[in-house]
Design a protein around this motif. Structure first.
Motif, PDB file in Angstrom:
ATOM      1  N   LEU A 129     -72.261 -26.833-113.052  1.00 34.86           N
ATOM      2  CA  LEU A 129     -71.948 -28.160-113.602  1.00 34.86           C
ATOM      3  C   LEU A 129     -70.609 -27.827-113.424  1.00 34.86           C
ATOM      4  O   LEU A 129     -69.949 -29.117-113.067  1.00 34.86           O
ATOM      5  CB  LEU A 129     -73.146 -28.535-115.246  1.00 34.86           C
ATOM      6  CG  LEU A 129     -74.023 -28.809-115.276  1.00 34.86           C
ATOM      7  CD1 LEU A 129     -74.084 -28.441-116.564  1.00 34.86           C
ATOM      8  CD2 LEU A 129     -74.522 -29.700-114.383  1.00 34.86           C
ATOM      9  N   ALA A 142     -68.460 -31.559-114.291  1.00 34.58           N
ATOM     10  CA  ALA A 142     -69.020 -32.329-114.940  1.00 34.58           C
ATOM     11  C   ALA A 142     -69.602 -31.978-116.371  1.00 34.58           C
ATOM     12  O   ALA A 142     -69.760 -33.023-117.010  1.00 34.58           O
ATOM     13  CB  ALA A 142     -70.124 -32.321-113.886  1.00 34.58           C
ATOM     14  N   LYS A 143     -69.555 -31.343-116.580  1.00 36.32           N
ATOM     15  CA  LYS A 143     -69.727 -30.885-118.332  1.00 36.32           C
ATOM     16  C   LYS A 143     -68.711 -31.661-119.129  1.00 36.32           C
ATOM     17  O   LYS A 143     -69.501 -31.883-120.173  1.00 36.32           O
ATOM     18  CB  LYS A 143     -69.176 -29.483-118.451  1.00 36.32           C
ATOM     19  CG  LYS A 143     -70.447 -28.339-118.109  1.00 36.32           C
ATOM     20  CD  LYS A 143     -70.317 -26.490-119.049  1.00 36.32           C
ATOM     21  CE  LYS A 143     -68.776 -26.325-118.383  1.00 36.32           C
ATOM     22  NZ  LYS A 143     -68.951 -25.078-118.613  1.00 36.32           N
ATOM     23  N   TRP A 164     -67.759 -35.023-117.971  1.00 34.25           N
ATOM     24  CA  TRP A 164     -68.255 -36.212-117.856  1.00 34.25           C
ATOM     25  C   TRP A 164     -69.616 -36.111-119.158  1.00 34.25           C
ATOM     26  O   TRP A 164     -69.743 -37.032-119.818  1.00 34.25           O
ATOM     27  CB  TRP A 164     -68.137 -36.303-117.400  1.00 34.25           C
ATOM     28  CG  TRP A 164     -67.252 -36.606-116.694  1.00 34.25           C
ATOM     29  CD1 TRP A 164     -66.156 -35.601-115.747  1.00 34.25           C
ATOM     30  CD2 TRP A 164     -66.057 -37.385-116.461  1.00 34.25           C
ATOM     31  NE1 TRP A 164     -65.247 -36.196-115.293  1.00 34.25           N
ATOM     32  CE2 TRP A 164     -64.647 -37.420-115.762  1.00 34.25           C
ATOM     33  CE3 TRP A 164     -66.516 -39.090-117.096  1.00 34.25           C
ATOM     34  CZ2 TRP A 164     -63.824 -38.203-115.787  1.00 34.25           C
ATOM     35  CZ3 TRP A 164     -65.372 -39.651-116.901  1.00 34.25           C
ATOM     36  CH2 TRP A 164     -63.727 -39.337-116.597  1.00 34.25           C
ATOM     37  N   THR A 202     -73.402 -43.484-106.786  1.00 34.66           N
ATOM     38  CA  THR A 202     -71.889 -43.534-106.309  1.00 34.66           C
ATOM     39  C   THR A 202     -71.422 -44.372-106.221  1.00 34.66           C
ATOM     40  O   THR A 202     -69.743 -44.940-105.391  1.00 34.66           O
ATOM     41  CB  THR A 202     -71.518 -42.195-106.167  1.00 34.66           C
ATOM     42  OG1 THR A 202     -70.392 -41.954-106.559  1.00 34.66           O
ATOM     43  CG2 THR A 202     -71.422 -41.817-104.905  1.00 34.66           C
ATOM     44  N   LEU A 229     -66.399 -34.082-108.278  1.00 33.04           N
ATOM     45  CA  LEU A 229     -66.577 -32.617-109.183  1.00 33.04           C
ATOM     46  C   LEU A 229     -66.563 -31.868-109.366  1.00 33.04           C
ATOM     47  O   LEU A 229     -66.456 -30.751-109.757  1.00 33.04           O
ATOM     48  CB  LEU A 229     -67.327 -33.075-110.626  1.00 33.04           C
ATOM     49  CG  LEU A 229     -66.909 -34.736-110.995  1.00 33.04           C
ATOM     50  CD1 LEU A 229     -67.661 -35.645-112.267  1.00 33.04           C
ATOM     51  CD2 LEU A 229     -65.438 -34.594-111.115  1.00 33.04           C
ATOM     52  N   HIS A 286     -70.766 -32.916-107.307  1.00 31.11           N
ATOM     53  CA  HIS A 286     -71.555 -34.232-108.358  1.00 31.11           C
ATOM     54  C   HIS A 286     -70.015 -34.731-108.537  1.00 31.11           C
ATOM     55  O   HIS A 286     -69.304 -34.027-107.243  1.00 31.11           O
ATOM     56  CB  HIS A 286     -71.393 -33.139-109.854  1.00 31.11           C
ATOM     57  CG  HIS A 286     -71.885 -31.972-109.762  1.00 31.11           C
ATOM     58  ND1 HIS A 286     -73.380 -32.057-109.709  1.00 31.11           N
ATOM     59  CD2 HIS A 286     -71.762 -30.777-110.590  1.00 31.11           C
ATOM     60  CE1 HIS A 286     -73.709 -30.267-109.469  1.00 31.11           C
ATOM     61  NE2 HIS A 286     -72.846 -29.666-110.134  1.00 31.11           N
ATOM     62  N   SER A 287     -70.368 -36.102-109.028  1.00 33.05           N
ATOM     63  CA  SER A 287     -69.239 -36.852-108.885  1.00 33.05           C
ATOM     64  C   SER A 287     -69.153 -37.549-110.252  1.00 33.05           C
ATOM     65  O   SER A 287     -70.284 -38.218-110.576  1.00 33.05           O
ATOM     66  CB  SER A 287     -68.893 -38.440-107.623  1.00 33.05           C
ATOM     67  OG  SER A 287     -70.144 -38.584-107.584  1.00 33.05           O
ATOM     68  N   VAL A 288     -67.898 -38.451-110.233  1.00 31.25           N
ATOM     69  CA  VAL A 288     -67.950 -39.344-111.024  1.00 31.25           C
ATOM     70  C   VAL A 288     -67.507 -40.667-111.176  1.00 31.25           C
ATOM     71  O   VAL A 288     -66.706 -40.180-110.456  1.00 31.25           O
ATOM     72  CB  VAL A 288     -67.643 -38.622-112.950  1.00 31.25           C
ATOM     73  CG1 VAL A 288     -65.765 -38.364-112.882  1.00 31.25           C
ATOM     74  CG2 VAL A 288     -67.237 -39.726-114.083  1.00 31.25           C
ATOM     75  N   LEU A 336     -72.390 -40.654-113.602  1.00 36.66           N
ATOM     76  CA  LEU A 336     -72.271 -39.560-113.431  1.00 36.66           C
ATOM     77  C   LEU A 336     -73.249 -38.871-112.564  1.00 36.66           C
ATOM     78  O   LEU A 336     -74.427 -38.899-112.993  1.00 36.66           O
ATOM     79  CB  LEU A 336     -72.145 -39.092-114.540  1.00 36.66           C
ATOM     80  CG  LEU A 336     -72.080 -36.989-114.316  1.00 36.66           C
ATOM     81  CD1 LEU A 336     -71.148 -36.461-113.663  1.00 36.66           C
ATOM     82  CD2 LEU A 336     -72.012 -36.479-116.299  1.00 36.66           C
ATOM     83  N   LEU A 395     -75.183 -35.980-111.033  1.00 40.06           N
ATOM     84  CA  LEU A 395     -75.507 -35.153-110.824  1.00 40.06           C
ATOM     85  C   LEU A 395     -75.665 -34.163-109.345  1.00 40.06           C
ATOM     86  O   LEU A 395     -77.433 -34.483-109.505  1.00 40.06           O
ATOM     87  CB  LEU A 395     -75.923 -34.299-112.268  1.00 40.06           C
ATOM     88  CG  LEU A 395     -75.112 -34.692-113.128  1.00 40.06           C
ATOM     89  CD1 LEU A 395     -75.604 -34.080-114.585  1.00 40.06           C
ATOM     90  CD2 LEU A 395     -73.760 -33.692-113.188  1.00 40.06           C
TER      91      LEU A 395
END
Length: 424
Positions: free
Chosen positions: A168, A171-172, A174, A209, A245, A249-251, A304, A306
């Motif tokens: 993660l 990403a954690k 978020w 996203t 991220l 992963h991305s935000v 977010l 994942l």
């Protein structure tokens, strides 16, 4: 003379399929590639299977999927969580067909083999016919490695993978922010909307996203809001951003002032939550708690993503399950406050229904576009699919490249991870 190539049934090399700014059409259409993805991605990485609140008690269980493989997520008598393939070790029948519930064991309906909540083989009729050397301990349900973070349960067939928290990574932070939607209470699932779409799973991976589509696809949703809320959700000209991220992963931050729901609680309560706030005051909640709950019910100001199958999307979990190269199951799971005021959880459900419900303004519009993408890729197979928006203007973020909220930075992050895993 040029020969036509059947791009639906060949598996091309990852380098031929993914560049930094575009992907090839067979990414959505190749059945052979889809089969490779099941083995190289869904069998090799951490896959989200459940939230802890879905199996709250000893003996609680629910059915889920890891890729296409059916699994049971169960909590044993010691409170430990197990994820097991839903297949009897004898003749392969599923040992559970009830979506969710409580039990003391699982039993195959074909020949009566019985399994414990931890997957161990407990009993079978007439065992003497298997001989003296039959070892029950070697014939339990196939178990997956299982770890969780903030109540989010992940499982993997890959015993050699890095710990979940390392996977993660950035990403954690978020996830921690997303869970503040409990408003001071633990987050729990409230209910869900399930549907299937004739699309490749990566179309969904991209969508969470993708802010670029919001004012176009969701115009009817924006028109359904009061003036204050419509302004909040008109965010393409704001200070939002999308950031890679790591590990796919991305935000995507759409409403920066709602990233941390516990900041600036003195700010004016939005008009659409004024009635809720007054009702909470009437039930005796102190003003600081009223403001915390009223802020939380509206959801976080970000999505977010994942990799590869779950998103914490503003105010709900969005889970994808790949079924076929051109079919994906989607679950939209509403979340609320465990032990929180009933009126607040009812507001959460009404908001979920407004956008994500089957008669809402969000899911039907999204699903139509996803289906049209899958129909569209049947034409012009040699044409690339562009994921280059904003690539020249990215800047370093806290964890990786960062772009404008409408940029395709998150898609490029996911496809970089896809390429990495497919090449391993």
């Amino acid at each position: 003379m040029n020969q036509l190539i059947d791009v639906k049934n060949i598996a091309l090399e990852p380098d031929q399929l993914v560049n930094n700014d575009k992907i090839a059409t067979p990414m959505y259409t190749s059945s052979a590639l889809f089969e490779q993805e099941q083995e190289k991605i869904f069998h090799k990485t951490w896959v989200w299977v459940a939230h802890a609140s879905e199996i709250p008690d000893k003996g609680s269980f629910k059915l889920s999927k890891v890729g296409r493989e059916p699994v049971i997520v169960a909590r044993d008598r010691k409170g430990n969580i197990h994820v097991m393939v839903n297949r009897c070790r004898h003749r392969a029948a599923t040992v559970c067909e009830i979506h969710k519930g409580k039990t003391s064991s699982f039993q195959c309906p074909y020949h009566g083999w019985g399994y414990g909540l931890d997957g161990s083989l407990r009993a079978l009729p007439h065992p003497e016919q298997y001989g003296d050397d039959f070892d029950k301990s070697l014939h339990g349900l196939l178990k997956l490695r299982t770890e969780s973070y903030q109540g989010m349960i992940f499982a993997t067939f890959n015993d050699d993978i890095e710990p979940l928290e390392d996977f993660l990574g950035a990403a954690k932070k978020w996830i921690d922010l997303f869970m503040k939607q409990g408003g001071g209470y633990p987050v729990k699932t409230l209910g869900e909307h399930q549907f299937s779409v004739p699309m490749n799973w990566k179309v969904q991976l991209e969508n969470t996203t993708d802010a670029y589509h919001f004012p176009i696809v969701h115009k009817s949703f924006l028109q359904s809001l009061d003036e204050e809320a419509e302004k909040t959700f008109t965010f393409l000209d704001g200070e939002g951003f999308v950031e890679d991220l790591g590990n796919g992963h991305s935000v995507m931050v759409m409403i920066p002032e709602l990233v941390d729901l516990e900041e600036d609680l003195d700010r004016k309560i939005p008009e659409r939550f004024a009635e809720l706030a007054q009702a909470l005051r009437g039930e005796g909640y102190p003003e600081d708690q009223v403001r915390r709950i009223a802020r939380a019910v509206g959801g976080s100001g970000f999505n977010l993503n994942l990799f590869p199958n779950v998103a914490c999307s503003m105010a709900f979990f969005r889970v994808l399950t790949p079924v076929a190269v051109d079919k994906t199951d989607i679950r939209h799971i509403a979340i609320g406050m465990e032990g929180g005021p009933d009126i607040a959880n009812r507001v959460r459900l009404r908001l979920h229904e407004h956008f994500q419900g089957p008669m809402g303004f969000g899911s039907p519009d999204d699903a139509e576009v996803w289906e049209r993408i899958q129909r569209g890729v049947d034409g012009g197979a040699e044409l690339p699919i562009l994921v280059n928006r904003g690539i020249e203007k990215e800047v370093p973020g806290e964890a990786g490249p960062r772009g404008h909220v409408s940029d395709e930075t998150g898609m490029r992050a996911a496809y970089a991870m896809w390429k990495r895993m497919m090449q391993e």
